[in-house]
Write a protein that holds these residues in place. Structure first.
Motif, PDB file in Angstrom:
ATOM      1  N   VAL A   1       0.853  -1.178   0.000  1.00  0.00           N
ATOM      2  CA  VAL A   1       0.000   0.000   0.000  1.00  0.00           C
ATOM      3  C   VAL A   1       0.896   1.237   0.000  1.00  0.00           C
ATOM      4  O   VAL A   1       1.725   1.416   0.891  1.00  0.00           O
ATOM      5  N   PHE A   2       0.729   2.075  -1.014  1.00  0.00           N
ATOM      6  CA  PHE A   2       1.441   3.347  -1.073  1.00  0.00           C
ATOM      7  C   PHE A   2       0.587   4.387  -0.352  1.00  0.00           C
ATOM      8  O   PHE A   2      -0.495   4.756  -0.832  1.00  0.00           O
ATOM      9  N   VAL A   3       1.065   4.823   0.792  1.00  0.00           N
ATOM     10  CA  VAL A   3       0.323   5.759   1.638  1.00  0.00           C
ATOM     11  C   VAL A   3       0.851   7.167   1.380  1.00  0.00           C
ATOM     12  O   VAL A   3       2.048   7.432   1.529  1.00  0.00           O
ATOM     13  N   CYS A   4      -0.040   8.044   0.984  1.00  0.00           N
ATOM     14  CA  CYS A   4       0.311   9.430   0.711  1.00  0.00           C
ATOM     15  C   CYS A   4      -0.503  10.325   1.635  1.00  0.00           C
ATOM     16  O   CYS A   4      -1.745  10.305   1.583  1.00  0.00           O
ATOM     17  N   ILE A   5       0.158  11.073   2.499  1.00  0.00           N
ATOM     18  CA  ILE A   5      -0.513  11.975   3.432  1.00  0.00           C
ATOM     19  C   ILE A   5      -0.460  13.381   2.865  1.00  0.00           C
ATOM     20  O   ILE A   5       0.615  13.910   2.586  1.00  0.00           O
ATOM     21  N   LYS A   6      -1.620  13.962   2.678  1.00  0.00           N
ATOM     22  CA  LYS A   6      -1.727  15.286   2.085  1.00  0.00           C
ATOM     23  C   LYS A   6      -2.431  16.230   3.045  1.00  0.00           C
ATOM     24  O   LYS A   6      -3.467  15.893   3.614  1.00  0.00           O
ATOM     25  N   SER A   7      -1.858  17.405   3.209  1.00  0.00           N
ATOM     26  CA  SER A   7      -2.495  18.474   3.973  1.00  0.00           C
ATOM     27  C   SER A   7      -3.089  19.448   2.968  1.00  0.00           C
ATOM     28  O   SER A   7      -2.352  20.170   2.290  1.00  0.00           O
ATOM     29  N   VAL A   8      -4.392  19.419   2.830  1.00  0.00           N
ATOM     30  CA  VAL A   8      -5.059  20.269   1.857  1.00  0.00           C
ATOM     31  C   VAL A   8      -5.305  21.648   2.455  1.00  0.00           C
ATOM     32  O   VAL A   8      -5.275  21.828   3.680  1.00  0.00           O
ATOM     33  N   GLN A   9      -5.565  22.610   1.617  1.00  0.00           N
ATOM     34  CA  GLN A   9      -5.675  23.999   2.059  1.00  0.00           C
ATOM     35  C   GLN A   9      -7.094  24.333   2.506  1.00  0.00           C
ATOM     36  O   GLN A   9      -7.694  25.313   2.054  1.00  0.00           O
ATOM     37  N   VAL A  10      -7.615  23.486   3.345  1.00  0.00           N
ATOM     38  CA  VAL A  10      -8.889  23.742   4.017  1.00  0.00           C
ATOM     39  C   VAL A  10      -8.680  23.434   5.499  1.00  0.00           C
ATOM     40  O   VAL A  10      -7.800  22.640   5.850  1.00  0.00           O
ATOM     41  N   PRO A  11      -9.455  24.033   6.398  1.00  0.00           N
ATOM     42  CA  PRO A  11      -9.209  23.804   7.828  1.00  0.00           C
ATOM     43  C   PRO A  11      -9.406  22.358   8.256  1.00  0.00           C
ATOM     44  O   PRO A  11      -8.583  21.803   8.980  1.00  0.00           O
ATOM     45  N   HIS A  12     -10.496  21.720   7.796  1.00  0.00           N
ATOM     46  CA  HIS A  12     -10.822  20.375   8.270  1.00  0.00           C
ATOM     47  C   HIS A  12     -11.294  19.517   7.097  1.00  0.00           C
ATOM     48  O   HIS A  12     -11.901  20.019   6.149  1.00  0.00           O
ATOM     49  N   VAL A  13     -11.011  18.227   7.192  1.00  0.00           N
ATOM     50  CA  VAL A  13     -11.516  17.226   6.249  1.00  0.00           C
ATOM     51  C   VAL A  13     -12.335  16.226   7.051  1.00  0.00           C
ATOM     52  O   VAL A  13     -11.860  15.678   8.052  1.00  0.00           O
ATOM     53  N   SER A  14     -13.569  15.977   6.630  1.00  0.00           N
ATOM     54  CA  SER A  14     -14.449  15.080   7.367  1.00  0.00           C
ATOM     55  C   SER A  14     -13.924  13.654   7.291  1.00  0.00           C
ATOM     56  O   SER A  14     -13.191  13.276   6.366  1.00  0.00           O
ATOM     57  N   GLU A  15     -14.326  12.831   8.264  1.00  0.00           N
ATOM     58  CA  GLU A  15     -13.865  11.445   8.321  1.00  0.00           C
ATOM     59  C   GLU A  15     -14.345  10.653   7.103  1.00  0.00           C
ATOM     60  O   GLU A  15     -13.673   9.717   6.665  1.00  0.00           O
ATOM     61  N   ASN A  16     -15.500  10.996   6.539  1.00  0.00           N
ATOM     62  CA  ASN A  16     -16.015  10.282   5.380  1.00  0.00           C
ATOM     63  C   ASN A  16     -15.167  10.521   4.129  1.00  0.00           C
ATOM     64  O   ASN A  16     -15.237   9.733   3.184  1.00  0.00           O
ATOM     65  N   GLU A  17     -14.403  11.587   4.104  1.00  0.00           N
ATOM     66  CA  GLU A  17     -13.562  11.898   2.958  1.00  0.00           C
ATOM     67  C   GLU A  17     -12.080  11.806   3.303  1.00  0.00           C
ATOM     68  O   GLU A  17     -11.236  12.309   2.557  1.00  0.00           O
ATOM     69  N   ARG A  18     -11.768  11.161   4.412  1.00  0.00           N
ATOM     70  CA  ARG A  18     -10.381  11.095   4.869  1.00  0.00           C
ATOM     71  C   ARG A  18      -9.532  10.203   3.962  1.00  0.00           C
ATOM     72  O   ARG A  18      -8.444  10.586   3.544  1.00  0.00           O
ATOM     73  N   LEU A  19     -10.006   8.998   3.657  1.00  0.00           N
ATOM     74  CA  LEU A  19      -9.228   8.024   2.905  1.00  0.00           C
ATOM     75  C   LEU A  19      -9.735   7.942   1.475  1.00  0.00           C
ATOM     76  O   LEU A  19     -10.943   7.918   1.228  1.00  0.00           O
ATOM     77  N   LEU A  20      -8.790   7.877   0.544  1.00  0.00           N
ATOM     78  CA  LEU A  20      -9.108   7.691  -0.868  1.00  0.00           C
ATOM     79  C   LEU A  20      -8.293   6.501  -1.354  1.00  0.00           C
ATOM     80  O   LEU A  20      -7.076   6.572  -1.475  1.00  0.00           O
ATOM     81  N   ILE A  21      -8.981   5.385  -1.611  1.00  0.00           N
ATOM     82  CA  ILE A  21      -8.328   4.129  -1.975  1.00  0.00           C
ATOM     83  C   ILE A  21      -8.420   3.934  -3.482  1.00  0.00           C
ATOM     84  O   ILE A  21      -9.467   4.171  -4.091  1.00  0.00           O
ATOM     85  N   SER A  22      -7.326   3.490  -4.089  1.00  0.00           N
ATOM     86  CA  SER A  22      -7.311   3.134  -5.503  1.00  0.00           C
ATOM     87  C   SER A  22      -6.339   1.981  -5.693  1.00  0.00           C
ATOM     88  O   SER A  22      -5.539   1.658  -4.811  1.00  0.00           O
ATOM     89  N   ARG A  23      -6.417   1.358  -6.858  1.00  0.00           N
ATOM     90  CA  ARG A  23      -5.556   0.220  -7.151  1.00  0.00           C
ATOM     91  C   ARG A  23      -4.383   0.669  -8.017  1.00  0.00           C
ATOM     92  O   ARG A  23      -4.536   1.525  -8.900  1.00  0.00           O
ATOM     93  N   VAL A  24      -3.224   0.100  -7.776  1.00  0.00           N
ATOM     94  CA  VAL A  24      -2.016   0.392  -8.544  1.00  0.00           C
ATOM     95  C   VAL A  24      -1.698  -0.826  -9.398  1.00  0.00           C
ATOM     96  O   VAL A  24      -1.459  -1.916  -8.876  1.00  0.00           O
TER      97      VAL A  24
END
Length: 438
Positions: free
Chosen positions: A247-270
């Protein structure tokens, strides 16, 4: 205003004009109030510094520091030990070095008036870009407030040799540190983008290197949201073996104050399905707490299993691994963490709790790939993190060599390591060293 009126008649008392202007009857009450006001003001400066440094770290504009959240209910209450010690040393250095309240006052006055002018200029930009105000209104705003603040600054300019140089020097130092850190980080990111490894080349290297798959799950931390990082190609070239599930884990800090838990993880296949490789983009706002209270391993595995189970429901999700992912927008197929375990329960008639903490069914209602992922989780999870060193090319200018080889290298070695900020357990940590020439 009272102090100014006092000075018009008593020019000789300029050193202690504030307390001299106070009537003796209310001297001690005013003295106590002034002392408390100084304490409140200093605490406000400290809290503001913590907040700004935290947001700068999230946006890769400042080296990583230890951020302690002092409140379990209010996310914005933080404490940064390194910055607190830095502020104390700077305060002592200025106080002991100057030993003159007039010079300290000159430095303070220039700093305050400059902040006022910069704030007014930034407000003008906000009025244009965010509030969509007319140019006439913006110009009138800048002329009205800017003219007053320019008068204050003009009165402080001649005080630069008498202590006003201190905020200018400190501002230049911190601006240089932030710029060099952001420049070095962006150059490393550009190097990763230009030297991404294709899956075809890795598969082609397999027979010649004798590459094998070992039991377990490997979490490869990378800054890339697409493609395979160069650090992974360097890893398999020197050690031709990697885990059954990668699993390639990429942690991104987006330019918004908060990200909801429902949109926290984005899974895709490599790559293809038989490769057993996935990508997980973990998105945080710059005010979110990145060290979660829940178990990240179990949450990630549950999210991957849910992705595998629901992959066939939408044909577009099969091509997600080949699509460019924009981390600033909501995902096409976000993984809802709060429902991960619940959906696993609903997919079977009975569940079983294993030592890994993952609930999986006793029957064969789940897909074979999901069962293999759960079995790999029981074998163990390893964290693979690249430990890269940036160096300037030989053809670079002297200024760039000094910025990258000296300043950036010093900041990288003396501030917190990436695995510390990610709260990675050292018993499962594997570092891969690599030199980047930027």
């Amino acid at each position: 205003m009272g102090e100014a009126a006092f000075l018009t008649k008593h020019h000789e008392d300029i050193q202690r004009s504030f307390y001299k202007a106070i009537p003796e009857a209310v001297f001690w009450p005013v003295f106590i109030v002034a002392t408390f006001a100084a304490i409140v003001g200093s605490q406000a400066v400290i809290s503001a510094t913590f907040s700004i440094i935290s947001q700068c770290c999230a946006l890769n504009c400042f080296p990583s520091v230890k951020i302690i959240h002092t409140s379990s209910k209010i996310c914005g209450q933080i404490y940064i030990p390194e910055v607190n010690w830095m502020l104390m040393c700077l305060c002592l250095a200025v106080t002991i070095g100057l030993r003159d309240t007039n010079m300290i006052g000159h430095a303070y006055g220039l700093a305050v008036t400059t902040v006022m002018l910069v704030t007014t200029c930034l407000m003008g930009q906000v009025m244009i870009t965010v509030w969509k105000q007319r140019i006439f209104i913006v110009v009138a705003f800048l002329l009205f407030f800017g003219s007053v603040e320019l008068l204050y600054i003009s009165a402080c300019v001649y005080k630069i040799p008498e202590g006003g140089w201190i905020p200018l020097v400190l501002s230049f130092i911190f601006m240089a540190v932030m710029y060099i850190w952001n420049y070095g980080t962006m150059k490393k990111h550009d190097f990763d983008m230009e030297n991404k490894v294709s899956m075809d080349s890795i598969v082609a290297l397999g027979p010649s290197l004798g590459m094998v798959r070992v039991p377990g799950i490997g979490l490869v931390y990378t800054n890339l949201a697409t493609g395979v990082p160069a650090i992974f190609g360097h890893f398999v070239t020197n050690l031709p073996a990697f885990h059954q599930v990668l699993v390639f884990v990429c942690i991104k800090s987006v330019q918004v104050p908060h990200v909801s838990e429902n949109e926290r993880l984005l899974i895709s296949r490599v790559g293809l399905k038989e490769y057993g490789m996935f990508r997980c983009i973990v998105r945080y706002g710059y005010k979110d707490l990145q060290q979660e209270n829940y178990d990240f391993e179990n949450t990630l595995v549950s999210a991957i299993v849910q992705f595998v189970e629901t992959e066939g429901e939408d044909e577009s999700s099969r091509e997600a691994g080949d699509m460019d992912i924009e981390v600033l927008h909501a995902p096409e197929h976000p993984v809802k963490n709060s429902n991960c375990n619940e959906k696993l329960k609903q997919s079977s008639y009975g569940t079983q709790v294993t030592k890994s903490g993952i609930r999986h069914p006793e029957n064969f209602m789940l897909k074979d790939e999901s069962l293999e992922i759960l079995k790999a989780k029981e074998s163990g999870v390893a964290y693979i993190i690249g430990h890269s060193y940036a160096k300037a090319k030989k053809s670079s200018t002297i200024l760039k060599k000094f910025a990258i080889n000296v300043v950036y290298a010093f900041l990288s070695k003396n501030f917190r390591e990436p695995e510390v900020g990610l709260n990675v357990p050292h018993a499962s940590l594997l570092e891969v060293g690599m030199v980047y020439y930027v």
